[in-house]
Motif scaffolding. Structure first.
Motif, PDB file in Angstrom:
ATOM      1  N   GLU A 226      -3.057  -5.527 -14.072  1.00  0.00           N
ATOM      2  CA  GLU A 226      -2.170  -4.160 -13.215  1.00  0.00           C
ATOM      3  C   GLU A 226      -0.949  -4.065 -12.524  1.00  0.00           C
ATOM      4  O   GLU A 226      -0.497  -5.344 -11.632  1.00  0.00           O
ATOM      5  CB  GLU A 226      -3.092  -3.982 -11.837  1.00  0.00           C
TER       6      GLU A 226
ATOM      7  N   VAL B 224      -9.393  -5.934  -7.349  1.00  0.00           N
ATOM      8  CA  VAL B 224      -9.558  -7.480  -6.317  1.00  0.00           C
ATOM      9  C   VAL B 224      -8.103  -6.602  -5.862  1.00  0.00           C
ATOM     10  O   VAL B 224      -7.350  -7.033  -6.327  1.00  0.00           O
ATOM     11  CB  VAL B 224      -9.216  -8.237  -7.344  1.00  0.00           C
ATOM     12  N   LEU B 225      -8.536  -6.607  -4.962  1.00  0.00           N
ATOM     13  CA  LEU B 225      -7.301  -6.646  -2.856  1.00  0.00           C
ATOM     14  C   LEU B 225      -7.073  -7.819  -2.595  1.00  0.00           C
ATOM     15  O   LEU B 225      -8.055  -8.373  -1.728  1.00  0.00           O
ATOM     16  CB  LEU B 225      -7.403  -5.433  -2.699  1.00  0.00           C
TER      17      LEU B 225
ATOM     18  N   ILE C 137       2.398  -9.149   0.977  1.00  0.00           N
ATOM     19  CA  ILE C 137       3.058  -9.712   0.183  1.00  0.00           C
ATOM     20  C   ILE C 137       4.133  -9.091  -0.515  1.00  0.00           C
ATOM     21  O   ILE C 137       5.061 -10.365  -1.150  1.00  0.00           O
ATOM     22  CB  ILE C 137       2.265  -8.324  -0.835  1.00  0.00           C
TER      23      ILE C 137
ATOM     24  N   ASP D 295       0.039   2.635 -10.235  1.00  0.00           N
ATOM     25  CA  ASP D 295       1.460   3.565  -9.383  1.00  0.00           C
ATOM     26  C   ASP D 295       1.545   4.244 -10.073  1.00  0.00           C
ATOM     27  O   ASP D 295       2.823   4.848  -9.672  1.00  0.00           O
ATOM     28  CB  ASP D 295       2.323   2.601  -8.289  1.00  0.00           C
TER      29      ASP D 295
ATOM     30  N   VAL E 297       0.889  -4.638   2.158  1.00  0.00           N
ATOM     31  CA  VAL E 297       2.021  -3.901   2.243  1.00  0.00           C
ATOM     32  C   VAL E 297       2.656  -4.552   2.659  1.00  0.00           C
ATOM     33  O   VAL E 297       3.876  -4.925   2.355  1.00  0.00           O
ATOM     34  CB  VAL E 297       1.799  -2.675   2.516  1.00  0.00           C
TER      35      VAL E 297
ATOM     36  N   PRO F   2     -12.593  -0.556  -0.371  1.00  0.00           N
ATOM     37  CA  PRO F   2     -12.398  -2.557  -0.837  1.00  0.00           C
ATOM     38  C   PRO F   2     -13.262  -3.625   0.086  1.00  0.00           C
ATOM     39  O   PRO F   2     -13.790  -3.102   1.617  1.00  0.00           O
ATOM     40  CB  PRO F   2     -11.371  -2.863  -0.845  1.00  0.00           C
TER      41      PRO F   2
ATOM     42  N   GLY G 298      -7.350   6.673  -5.030  1.00  0.00           N
ATOM     43  CA  GLY G 298      -7.123   7.138  -3.583  1.00  0.00           C
ATOM     44  C   GLY G 298      -7.816   8.335  -3.711  1.00  0.00           C
ATOM     45  O   GLY G 298      -7.272   9.361  -2.739  1.00  0.00           O
ATOM     46  N   VAL G 299      -9.565   8.746  -3.741  1.00  0.00           N
ATOM     47  CA  VAL G 299      -9.875   9.821  -4.555  1.00  0.00           C
ATOM     48  C   VAL G 299     -10.676   9.256  -2.958  1.00  0.00           C
ATOM     49  O   VAL G 299     -11.450   8.842  -2.559  1.00  0.00           O
ATOM     50  CB  VAL G 299     -10.646   9.906  -5.533  1.00  0.00           C
ATOM     51  N   GLU G 300      -9.980  10.396  -2.368  1.00  0.00           N
ATOM     52  CA  GLU G 300     -10.798  10.392  -0.892  1.00  0.00           C
ATOM     53  C   GLU G 300     -11.653  11.158  -1.041  1.00  0.00           C
ATOM     54  O   GLU G 300     -13.088  11.335   0.248  1.00  0.00           O
ATOM     55  CB  GLU G 300     -10.392  10.467   0.718  1.00  0.00           C
TER      56      GLU G 300
ATOM     57  N   ASN H 209      -3.798  -7.796  -9.434  1.00  0.00           N
ATOM     58  CA  ASN H 209      -2.634  -6.575  -9.424  1.00  0.00           C
ATOM     59  C   ASN H 209      -1.764  -7.991  -9.451  1.00  0.00           C
ATOM     60  O   ASN H 209      -1.775  -8.973  -8.914  1.00  0.00           O
ATOM     61  CB  ASN H 209      -2.133  -6.375  -7.840  1.00  0.00           C
ATOM     62  N   VAL H 210      -0.473  -8.228 -10.092  1.00  0.00           N
ATOM     63  CA  VAL H 210       0.348  -8.967 -10.947  1.00  0.00           C
ATOM     64  C   VAL H 210       2.284  -9.056  -9.948  1.00  0.00           C
ATOM     65  O   VAL H 210       2.478  -7.339 -10.238  1.00  0.00           O
ATOM     66  CB  VAL H 210       0.485  -9.259 -12.159  1.00  0.00           C
ATOM     67  N   SER H 211       1.907  -9.444  -9.089  1.00  0.00           N
ATOM     68  CA  SER H 211       3.666  -8.930  -8.856  1.00  0.00           C
ATOM     69  C   SER H 211       4.822  -9.362 -10.243  1.00  0.00           C
ATOM     70  O   SER H 211       4.300 -10.455 -10.738  1.00  0.00           O
ATOM     71  CB  SER H 211       4.135 -10.055  -7.584  1.00  0.00           C
TER      72      SER H 211
END
Ligand code: C2E
Ligand code: MG
Ligand code: MG
Ligand code: MG
Length: 283
Positions: A149, A58-59, A76, A180, A73, A263, A237-239, A117-119
């Motif tokens: 995450e 979830v982004l 946040i 990461d 980026v 996403p 990031g698999v492209e 994602n959690v800060s």
């Protein structure tokens, strides 16, 4: 002369700096208004494991009324510094849990997990565990479908607090992922102490995995480390198909990236999952 230099070093009025500060203050005010006006949305990036979509990350997305889409980026860190991350983070958690609850009746969608994602600021606040439990309880979401995450820097801030909170949430079934991985400074002894479920190979190592032998070695090492600790290892990031094949050859069977999908808005994500499920039924 020394006095002049001293004054320079301690200059209080720097027009360039002032402009930067003003832009940040303005963006922060916009963010406050944007939260109130519902300008924030969630995007869902499918995650693959062994050839199937098993969930989504979830982004957060912000569509600024004048500036257009603003990248997380950019916003946040500002949300973290201003404390707005608490409201945004709670909203993300609650919305993800609402999704999981809404999917529970569907035979295909109910199998999915959502990674949030959690800060650090959010995680280390006193009320974090109750906040997650309240989001689960009030929506009726299955905790086993929720994955949080965390980043290495978050873990390092207060390892005892981190372990305590993770253990508590794990007892309800919530999963944990280290995002990461390889870009921070976590030591292997920390890794051993943490009740993790997943390691995510940072996209910075995946990008040049075919051309940079160092990145290839790091990616392989993370897979071996994670696997031997009993963790799922997911590549970010698999492209390209060639990157995916490299990962598969090296026993990394879970991945996300533009190769499958960026996403997506909720409806498009659901359509992608349902489309693949019915295609699978036909073969
Ligand atoms: P992240 O958690 O590591 O998320 C992965 C980022 O990689 C996302 O960027 C995603 O859109 C991007 N990505 C996915 N596949 C590919 C690919 O194949 N190639 C490339 N080049 N990029 C890919 P995004 O959405 O811009 O988010 C950036 C970061 O912002 C996230 O990194 C995360 O740290 C943070 N973030 C996003 N949403 C939230 C949120 O709700 N809460 C918090 N605390 N942080 C968030
Ligand atoms: Mg992430
Ligand atoms: Mg990541
Ligand atoms: Mg990242």
């Amino acid at each position: 002369r020394a006095k002049a230099e001293g004054r320079n070093a301690l200059r209080f009025f720097d027009p360039e700096m002032q402009a930067v500060v003003e832009a940040r203050v303005a963006l922060e005010a916009d963010m406050r208004a944007g939260i109130a006006q519902g300008q924030f949305e969630l995007a869902y990036q499918p995650q693959m494991a062994l050839g199937s979509i098993v969930g989504a990350e979830v982004l957060m997305r912000w569509l600024h009324p004048e500036k257009g889409p603003i990248s997380p980026v950019q916003f946040i860190p500002l949300a973290e510094e201003s404390g707005l991350i608490h409201r945004l983070g709670e909203w993300v958690l609650r919305t993800a849990c609402e999704r999981l609850a809404a999917w529970a009746a569907d035979p295909v969608l109910s199998e999915l997990t959502l990674s949030v994602n959690v800060s650090a600021q959010q995680f280390h606040q006193a009320g974090f565990v109750p906040q997650v439990l309240a989001a689960l309880a009030s929506t009726g979401a299955d905790a086993r479908r929720l994955r949080l995450e965390l980043t290495e820097s978050l873990l390092l801030e207060d390892i005892d607090d981190t372990v305590k909170k993770m253990v508590r949430l794990k007892s309800y079934g919530v999963g944990f992922s280290l995002d990461d991985f390889g870009t921070g400074y976590s030591s292997l002894s920390y890794l051993k102490r943490l009740p993790l479920d997943e390691l995510k190979i940072d996209q910075g190592f995946v990008r040049d995995v075919l051309t940079d032998p160092n990145d290839a070695a790091i990616a392989r090492t993370i897979v071996a480390l994670g696997t031997s600790l009993g963790l799922q290892v997911t590549a970010e990031g698999v492209e390209t198909e060639a990157q995916r094949q490299f990962l598969e050859r090296n026993h990394c069977y879970a991945w996300q990236g533009y190769l499958l999908s960026p996403p997506l808005p909720l409806k498009e994500f659901e359509a992608l999952v349902m489309g693949r499920a019915s295609a699978d039924l036909m073969v």
